[in-house]
Design an enzyme around this catalytic site. Sequence first.
Site, PDB file in Angstrom:
ATOM      1  N   ASP A 265       0.874  -1.162   0.000  1.00  0.00           N
ATOM      2  CA  ASP A 265       0.000   0.000   0.000  1.00  0.00           C
ATOM      3  C   ASP A 265       0.915   1.218   0.000  1.00  0.00           C
ATOM      4  O   ASP A 265       2.022   1.164   0.532  1.00  0.00           O
ATOM      5  CB  ASP A 265      -0.881  -0.022   1.248  1.00  0.00           C
ATOM      6  CG  ASP A 265      -1.699   1.248   1.391  1.00  0.00           C
ATOM      7  OD1 ASP A 265      -2.404   1.605   0.437  1.00  0.00           O
ATOM      8  OD2 ASP A 265      -1.597   1.889   2.450  1.00  0.00           O
ATOM      9  N   ASP A 468      -7.016  -1.844   4.189  1.00  0.00           N
ATOM     10  CA  ASP A 468      -6.058  -2.860   3.736  1.00  0.00           C
ATOM     11  C   ASP A 468      -6.376  -4.239   4.299  1.00  0.00           C
ATOM     12  O   ASP A 468      -5.822  -5.241   3.838  1.00  0.00           O
ATOM     13  CB  ASP A 468      -4.631  -2.483   4.147  1.00  0.00           C
ATOM     14  CG  ASP A 468      -4.161  -1.186   3.512  1.00  0.00           C
ATOM     15  OD1 ASP A 468      -4.492  -0.977   2.328  1.00  0.00           O
ATOM     16  OD2 ASP A 468      -3.490  -0.399   4.183  1.00  0.00           O
TER      17      ASP A 468
END
Length: 581
Positions: A265, A468
């Site tokens: 990420d 996430d």
Amino acid sequence: MMVLVATAVGISWAYSLAVTAGLRGDTFFDAGAMLTTFVLLGHWFETRARGGASDAIRTLLDLAPPKAVVLRDGEPVEVVTAEVAVGDVLLIRPGAKVPVDGEVIEGESAVDESTVTGESLPVAKGVGDKLVGATINTTGTLRARATAIGSDTALAQIVKLVQEAQNSKAPAQKLADRAAFWLVLVALLAGSATFLIWWGIVGQDVKTALLYAVTVIVITCPDALGLATPTAIMVGSGLGAQRGILFKNAIALEQAARVDTVVFDKTGTLTRGQPEVVAVTTAEGIAEDELLRLVGAVEGDSEHPLARAIVDAAKARGLQLPAAHGFEAVPGEGAIATVEGKRLAVGNSRLIEREHVNTDGLDARASELATQGRTTVQVALDGRAAGVIAIADAPRDSAKQAIAALRELDVRAVMLTGDSRQTAERVAAEVGIDEVIAEVLPADKAARVSELQRQGRRVAMVGDGVNDAPALAQADVGIAIGAGTDVAVDTADVVLMRSDPLDVATGLTISRGTLRKMHQNLAWAVGYNSLALPIAGGVFAPLGFTLSPAVGALSMSGSSIIVAVNAVLLKRLRLSRRDEA
């Protein structure tokens, strides 16, 4: 193993006792005694070797200070750390350890968190900041309110995670356990067959046949096979804990070794998650510091992330910010104020157009910066263009080194983000990532990870936010940045306490080294038993080469010691560290 040792000792003792009672033959009490002696000696050496594998747990437990200073009725009182209660106000002097987790309510200092997170540089702490138990206060005196004690502290949770990882079983260990079970049966059958062959077919006396049988039973003890993987797991998980890398279980440790793709990420993982001023362009006759000083005055009271970035940049240069008057916020466009008698307009292009400012070519520079994925703030001073300030979420200091370290491990790095492609590709170029998946909605991140898996890749996902969590769960190995949300940390298989992307490569190196030791140990254990059984059975007796039960016991113990020592040698693994860069 104990079944086989007990069987071998029991046979030698029972037969010798029978001979002593009148049965024709020779006793071999000495063989049983030597067998017991060498088995116990081997266990002692093995325990010493394995003891080094659990150093990480002992080291972590020793970190917590035995006593704490608590303010009672305004007076400092020293108490046992176990007596500290949630809500107590702690006095933490320079050089003292933080006894339990807490929140600073008074004072400023720098705290050395290396004992828990592995971070080498002290971290600045002020009112409202969190303190972790067992870290060291370095400079100023702090007063903090205890927020977690006992088993609820971060240190206790770390110890619990390491213990669970060391006590869990990897797939390879479960296979070894099954093999060890069958090896016990093989050893008993082989011992019985050896006795029958030497006594019934070859025609040797009972004592000689029993000696061969006992040696076969002893030397094929699956002790080394049972130790092959748990010792490596203990060392590997402990090695990670010492560097702030927590593997939650042995399966994660083994699966991480097979990862060939790491998906990052962007925000908060590869980048700091905080906007920073990265470029300042000024009109002719205006200095950068002067522009930042004036703009910082306008943005001084704003809580907007971009405004805070400008103020922080001005303060970082040691600039004194004057007072702003007549402040007017323009929603969605920026702000207008008067500073030192000068009218400033600070915001986006719409605000500049609304103010009818001639950009004098600075709009071209603003467009250029925007195409590089940077957010631009344009500044007008008394109706004329004064400059452009570029703001971006800067990469973490070690991000570029982290990607280079993964490349050395032959692991592909992929960036997965919801940001625009321009911004994502700018950050990717800065850190060295070639593969970018941008403009992905949070709900679609897990699907993108699944696509990579369908391509035959073994994927690790690195993230820090709630959005996430599904992707972390979908990946073969989920890796959470320690400073991230509780949801991300709970979902992940591995937790990085330092929030340092370089620790991803370090964790993969540790897992690969651990798996390598597991394979080495299993190969040694299987190879040893395959070679030792025919020798113990007397296959080479016609050549004059035989083994006594005592020598068999010594050989079996030696094999176990070799396996344990080989696992402990994992501590010598060379690891990438930011402070070595």
